[in-house]
Scaffold this motif. Sequence first.
Motif, PDB file in Angstrom:
ATOM      1  N   GLN A 222      10.537   2.043 -60.582  1.00  0.00           N
ATOM      2  CA  GLN A 222       9.478   1.054 -60.805  1.00  0.00           C
ATOM      3  C   GLN A 222       9.564   0.467 -62.210  1.00  0.00           C
ATOM      4  O   GLN A 222       9.366  -0.741 -62.405  1.00  0.00           O
ATOM      5  CB  GLN A 222       8.110   1.708 -60.590  1.00  0.00           C
ATOM      6  CG  GLN A 222       7.828   2.088 -59.149  1.00  0.00           C
ATOM      7  CD  GLN A 222       6.550   2.893 -59.011  1.00  0.00           C
ATOM      8  OE1 GLN A 222       6.208   3.713 -59.873  1.00  0.00           O
ATOM      9  NE2 GLN A 222       5.822   2.678 -57.927  1.00  0.00           N
ATOM     10  N   GLU A 272       0.161  -0.237 -63.306  1.00  0.00           N
ATOM     11  CA  GLU A 272       0.427   0.180 -61.926  1.00  0.00           C
ATOM     12  C   GLU A 272       1.294   1.430 -61.905  1.00  0.00           C
ATOM     13  O   GLU A 272       1.051   2.362 -61.121  1.00  0.00           O
ATOM     14  CB  GLU A 272       1.117  -0.962 -61.154  1.00  0.00           C
ATOM     15  CG  GLU A 272       0.229  -2.168 -60.897  1.00  0.00           C
ATOM     16  CD  GLU A 272      -1.023  -1.800 -60.116  1.00  0.00           C
ATOM     17  OE1 GLU A 272      -0.894  -1.057 -59.107  1.00  0.00           O
ATOM     18  OE2 GLU A 272      -2.122  -2.227 -60.501  1.00  0.00           O
ATOM     19  N   GLU A 276       0.379   5.369 -60.654  1.00  0.00           N
ATOM     20  CA  GLU A 276       1.241   6.197 -59.808  1.00  0.00           C
ATOM     21  C   GLU A 276       1.502   7.550 -60.464  1.00  0.00           C
ATOM     22  O   GLU A 276       1.494   8.595 -59.799  1.00  0.00           O
ATOM     23  CB  GLU A 276       2.570   5.471 -59.554  1.00  0.00           C
ATOM     24  CG  GLU A 276       2.461   4.217 -58.702  1.00  0.00           C
ATOM     25  CD  GLU A 276       2.088   4.520 -57.267  1.00  0.00           C
ATOM     26  OE1 GLU A 276       2.400   5.643 -56.795  1.00  0.00           O
ATOM     27  OE2 GLU A 276       1.482   3.667 -56.597  1.00  0.00           O
ATOM     28  N   THR A 279      -1.685   9.670 -60.118  1.00  0.00           N
ATOM     29  CA  THR A 279      -1.846  10.192 -58.759  1.00  0.00           C
ATOM     30  C   THR A 279      -0.889  11.351 -58.502  1.00  0.00           C
ATOM     31  O   THR A 279      -1.274  12.393 -57.949  1.00  0.00           O
ATOM     32  CB  THR A 279      -1.592   9.072 -57.729  1.00  0.00           C
ATOM     33  OG1 THR A 279      -2.549   8.017 -57.924  1.00  0.00           O
ATOM     34  CG2 THR A 279      -1.726   9.601 -56.315  1.00  0.00           C
TER      35      THR A 279
END
Length: 424
Positions: A222, A272, A276, A279
Motif C-alpha cells: 500500500q 488509510e 489498516e 486494525t
Amino acid sequence: MPAVVPTTEDFLLSAKRAEIAALKQLLISSSLVTKVTELIHELQRERGLSNTFLVSEGQRFALQREEEVAATEIAEQKFRQPLAELDLNNVSPSSARLFSSIAFVLHCLEELAPLRARIADQSVSPTENTQMYNRLIAGLLAVVFEAADISNDPDITRALVAMFNFSQGKEYAGQERAWGLIGFTTGTFTSATQDRLHTMQEAQARCFDIFIEFSQTIPQAQWRQLESSEATHELDRLRQMVQRYRKGDSLPTAISEVWYEVATRRIDGMQEIERELATALLELCTNKITQAEEDLRLHREHLKELATVEEPPMSPLSILPEDAAQSSLNVAPGVNVKLARSIYELVQGQAERLQRISEELAEARQALEERKLIDKAKGLLIQSKGISEEEAYRQLRQAAMDNNKRIVDVAANVISVADMLKSR
C-alpha cells in the motif's frame, strides 16, 4: 498450621495467567495508540489550515478551519476514552514513562482552546502556531513510542515499531505541508525554510525505511502504491520548485492551495494505511490473548487429567530416554511418572518459548533503542548549541554522511563525548 507451598503446576499456570494479563494491558495500550494516531491526523490538518488562515490574514480556509476544529475535538474525546482503562497502579519504569507522556499530552490539550482563540483574532504568528501544534503532536508520538517500549511480545512490538515510524514519517510530511503553506502563501522561501523542508523530506524517508523493515507485506505494498501515485509525483514537482526558488523570484500565492491539496491527498493516503495498521494491531493483540487463554485451558485440562491417572511407581531409569544421564528430570519413587514427565515437558517448552521470545524481542527493540540514542544526541546539540531540532538532526545526518557512518553511530559518539566532558 504450616503454610501451603505452591507447586510446580501452580507456578506454571500462574505464569500463563501473568502472560494473559500483560497481553490484555497491551491491548488497552494498542487501543490507545489507534486513538492517538487519529487525533494526530486531525491536528495535522488543523495546523495546516490554521497556518494558511494566519498568513492570508483570515482570507483563506476560515470555514474549513472551523470544521476541522470540530473534527479534532471529536478525535480528542475518543483519545480520552481508553485512558480510564489504563492500570495507574502499575509503577514499573516503562509504565512511568508512558504515563508521563500522557500527562504531557493532556497538559498541551488544555492549551489548545486559548491557541485557537489567538488564531481567530490573528494574534499569533504562523511560526509560533506551527511550533505549538508540533509540540502537542510530538507528545502524542511519544505515547506511541512508549507503548512500543513497554511491549514484551515481539510480534506486537514489531507492529508498534512499524506504526510509530509510519506515524512519525507522516508527521514530518505534515510539518512539510505546514511550512510549505507558509512559503507559498507569502510567495517567498528563505534559505532556512528551504533547508528545513529538505531535512523533513529526508527524515520522512528514514522513518518509512524503518516502517518497511518492520511492517507486513500488505501495508508495504500500500505504501509503495501511494508513493507512485499522481499526488506524490505532483508534490515532488512542487518540492523541486521550492528548491529552485531564489530570492527575488515571483511565486503566485494561489499555488498555496495546490500545495495544500496535493500534500493533503498524500497524507490522507497515509491515514488509510495507518488505519489498516491500527486494525491489524488490535487483531494481533486479540488473537494473542485468545491463544494464550486457550493454552491456559489446555494446560489445566492436561494436568488435571494426568493427576487422576493411576500408575504404579516406577524407577526413573525405566522411563527415561537413553541420554537420561544428561536429563534434568528426576522422579522420586512413588511419584506419578506421567504427571512428572508432562510437567517437565511443559516447563521445558515454556522455557524454550520464553528464550525465543526474548531473542525476537531484543531484535524488535533495536529500532527503539536507536531512536532513543538519536533523540538524546539531538537534545544535547540543542542544549549546547542553542539550535532547533531540525538543525540538530541535520548536523547528525551530515556528520554521518561525511564519515560514512550510520546516524545512530554518530549519535552514540556525541553522547559519549558529552558524558566524558561531564565527568571532567
